[in-house]
Design a protein around this motif. Structure first.
Motif, mmCIF file in Angstrom:
data_model
loop_
_atom_site.group_PDB
_atom_site.id
_atom_site.type_symbol
_atom_site.label_atom_id
_atom_site.label_comp_id
_atom_site.label_asym_id
_atom_site.label_seq_id
_atom_site.Cartn_x
_atom_site.Cartn_y
_atom_site.Cartn_z
ATOM 1 N N VAL A 135 -1.551 31.089 53.316
ATOM 2 C CA VAL A 135 -1.840 31.348 51.907
ATOM 3 C C VAL A 135 -0.947 32.502 51.474
ATOM 4 C CG1 VAL A 135 -3.608 32.005 50.231
ATOM 5 C CG2 VAL A 135 -4.237 30.603 52.202
ATOM 6 N N ASP A 136 -0.155 32.302 50.411
ATOM 7 C CA ASP A 136 0.703 33.386 49.942
ATOM 8 C C ASP A 136 0.993 33.273 48.457
ATOM 9 O OD1 ASP A 136 2.913 31.526 49.720
ATOM 10 O OD2 ASP A 136 3.500 31.970 51.769
ATOM 11 N N VAL A 137 1.571 34.333 47.935
ATOM 12 C CA VAL A 137 2.014 34.407 46.546
ATOM 13 C C VAL A 137 3.497 34.743 46.579
ATOM 14 C CG1 VAL A 137 1.802 35.621 44.350
ATOM 15 C CG2 VAL A 137 -0.235 35.139 45.702
ATOM 16 N N ALA A 138 4.298 33.943 45.889
ATOM 17 C CA ALA A 138 5.740 34.157 45.825
ATOM 18 C C ALA A 138 6.124 34.581 44.412
ATOM 19 C CB ALA A 138 6.482 32.874 46.201
ATOM 20 N N ASN A 139 6.918 35.622 44.306
ATOM 21 C CA ASN A 139 7.470 36.098 43.040
ATOM 22 C C ASN A 139 8.981 36.101 43.171
ATOM 23 O OD1 ASN A 139 5.016 37.034 41.504
ATOM 24 N ND2 ASN A 139 4.765 38.109 43.445
ATOM 25 N N ALA A 140 9.673 35.678 42.116
ATOM 26 C CA ALA A 140 11.124 35.592 42.215
ATOM 27 C C ALA A 140 11.789 35.776 40.860
ATOM 28 C CB ALA A 140 11.530 34.245 42.796
ATOM 29 N N THR A 141 13.037 36.197 40.927
ATOM 30 C CA THR A 141 13.903 36.285 39.753
ATOM 31 C C THR A 141 15.189 35.545 40.109
ATOM 32 O OG1 THR A 141 12.987 38.422 39.122
ATOM 33 C CG2 THR A 141 15.144 37.852 38.207
ATOM 34 N N ASN A 142 15.605 34.657 39.242
ATOM 35 C CA ASN A 142 16.814 33.852 39.458
ATOM 36 C C ASN A 142 16.754 33.085 40.771
ATOM 37 O OD1 ASN A 142 18.070 34.661 37.027
ATOM 38 N ND2 ASN A 142 18.666 36.572 38.000
ATOM 39 N N GLU A 143 15.661 32.418 41.004
ATOM 40 C CA GLU A 143 15.448 31.579 42.189
ATOM 41 C C GLU A 143 15.111 30.179 41.675
ATOM 42 O OE1 GLU A 143 12.972 29.817 43.700
ATOM 43 O OE2 GLU A 143 13.546 29.908 45.788
ATOM 44 N N PRO A 144 15.791 29.139 42.113
ATOM 45 C CA PRO A 144 15.657 27.825 41.476
ATOM 46 C C PRO A 144 14.269 27.200 41.518
ATOM 47 C CG PRO A 144 17.016 27.679 43.451
ATOM 48 C CD PRO A 144 16.769 29.124 43.193
ATOM 49 N N TYR A 145 13.462 27.463 42.522
ATOM 50 C CA TYR A 145 12.173 26.799 42.613
ATOM 51 C C TYR A 145 11.031 27.636 42.056
ATOM 52 C CZ TYR A 145 14.872 23.550 45.274
ATOM 53 O OH TYR A 145 15.841 22.642 45.652
ATOM 54 N N LEU A 146 11.302 28.886 41.688
ATOM 55 C CA LEU A 146 10.253 29.748 41.164
ATOM 56 C C LEU A 146 10.541 30.284 39.768
ATOM 57 C CD1 LEU A 146 9.389 31.844 44.342
ATOM 58 C CD2 LEU A 146 8.152 29.898 43.414
ATOM 59 N N SER A 147 11.743 30.140 39.285
ATOM 60 C CA SER A 147 12.064 30.656 37.957
ATOM 61 C C SER A 147 12.608 29.519 37.095
ATOM 62 C CB SER A 147 13.056 31.812 38.055
ATOM 63 O OG SER A 147 14.242 31.430 38.704
ATOM 64 N N PRO A 148 12.505 29.664 35.783
ATOM 65 C CA PRO A 148 12.873 28.573 34.875
ATOM 66 C C PRO A 148 14.341 28.163 34.903
ATOM 67 C CG PRO A 148 11.514 30.189 33.771
ATOM 68 C CD PRO A 148 11.889 30.771 35.089
ATOM 69 N N GLY A 149 15.259 29.038 35.293
ATOM 70 C CA GLY A 149 16.691 28.726 35.264
ATOM 71 C C GLY A 149 17.135 27.894 36.446
ATOM 72 N N PHE A 150 16.524 26.743 36.670
ATOM 73 C CA PHE A 150 16.699 25.950 37.883
ATOM 74 C C PHE A 150 18.157 25.760 38.278
ATOM 75 C CE2 PHE A 150 16.965 21.953 40.248
ATOM 76 C CZ PHE A 150 16.073 22.224 41.278
ATOM 77 N N GLY A 151 18.975 25.135 37.467
ATOM 78 C CA GLY A 151 20.337 24.765 37.854
ATOM 79 C C GLY A 151 21.304 25.913 37.998
ATOM 80 N N ASN A 152 21.071 27.013 37.282
ATOM 81 C CA ASN A 152 21.988 28.153 37.309
ATOM 82 C C ASN A 152 21.410 29.398 37.969
ATOM 83 O OD1 ASN A 152 24.281 27.069 35.996
ATOM 84 N ND2 ASN A 152 23.146 27.091 34.087
ATOM 85 N N ALA A 153 20.191 29.331 38.478
ATOM 86 C CA ALA A 153 19.515 30.518 38.996
ATOM 87 C C ALA A 153 20.315 31.222 40.088
ATOM 88 C CB ALA A 153 18.128 30.153 39.511
ATOM 89 N N LEU A 154 20.902 30.487 41.010
ATOM 90 C CA LEU A 154 21.642 31.089 42.121
ATOM 91 C C LEU A 154 23.099 31.386 41.769
ATOM 92 C CD1 LEU A 154 20.203 28.985 45.067
ATOM 93 C CD2 LEU A 154 19.602 31.322 44.416
ATOM 94 N N ALA A 155 23.503 31.035 40.563
ATOM 95 C CA ALA A 155 24.855 31.345 40.092
ATOM 96 C C ALA A 155 24.744 32.431 39.020
ATOM 97 C CB ALA A 155 25.546 30.093 39.574
ATOM 98 N N THR A 156 24.977 32.093 37.753
ATOM 99 C CA THR A 156 24.945 33.110 36.707
ATOM 100 C C THR A 156 23.594 33.762 36.563
ATOM 101 O OG1 THR A 156 24.522 31.399 35.059
ATOM 102 C CG2 THR A 156 26.816 32.113 35.349
ATOM 103 N N GLY A 157 22.514 32.987 36.750
ATOM 104 C CA GLY A 157 21.167 33.541 36.649
ATOM 105 C C GLY A 157 20.916 34.102 35.266
ATOM 106 N N GLY A 158 20.042 35.092 35.205
ATOM 107 C CA GLY A 158 19.761 35.773 33.946
ATOM 108 C C GLY A 158 18.994 34.913 32.967
#
Length: 163
Positions: A123-146
């Motif tokens: 059981v865990d809680v994951a928090n992320a910024t610019n991560e494709p499976y946890l943040s809305p910017g799926f296709g660009n999260a690991l590239a430009t991000g933001g």
């Protein structure tokens, strides 16, 4: 033609009940061509990114960067009813992208694992910024991000039986 270069340093150690894992990775990828895929919904890559895929989706990834990882865990003694083997953990990682204007990616996962007989529970809680499976910017999260909404979180519960 695809070229890749990488270097890594890592350690994993236990100090009694305390576990520590540290790692840093430097990577550089290049692709002779623009990396475009016909019909791609988010456009082609330039030399600052490469296209990767998983689970039937494609994503952009910064072509060069550094990945830092710091994980800690602690084994709790005893049991609660039929449950034992409790381990609390925190796993943190950051992708520092080398391209100008690319926002870094972060992920932090805090949770507990335990078992009962052949059953294993996570059981865990994951928090992320610019991560494709946890943040809305799926296709660009690991590239430009933001973007205006580049962070997200998720609650995970996994139960498995081992025999």
């Amino acid at each position: 033609m695809w070229h890749s270069c990488r270097t890594a340093l890592h350690t994993s150690a236990e100090f009694g009940r305390l576990g520590v894992q540290l790692e840093t990775i430097r990577y550089a990828n290049s692709f002779d061509g623009n990396g475009s895929i016909t019909g791609n919904w988010y456009g082609a890559c330039n030399r600052d990114c490469v296209i990767i895929g998983a689970y039937g989706f494609t994503n952009r990834l910064a072509a060069r960067g550094d990945i830092d990882i710091a994980n800690v865990s602690y084994k709790l003694p005893g049991s609660i009813g039929p449950f034992s083997g409790f381990v609390v953990y925190n796993d943190w990682s950051r992708l520092r992208k080398s391209a100008a204007g690319y926002a870094d990616s972060y992920q932090n996962v805090t949770g507990v694992t335990f078992s009962s007989g052949g059953w294993a529970i996570i059981v865990d809680v994951a928090n992320a910024t610019n991560e494709p499976y946890l943040s809305p910017g799926f296709g660009n999260a690991l590239a430009t991000g933001g973007g205006a909404r580049s962070s997200g979180h998720r609650f995970n519960a996994n139960i498995g039986y081992y025999f």
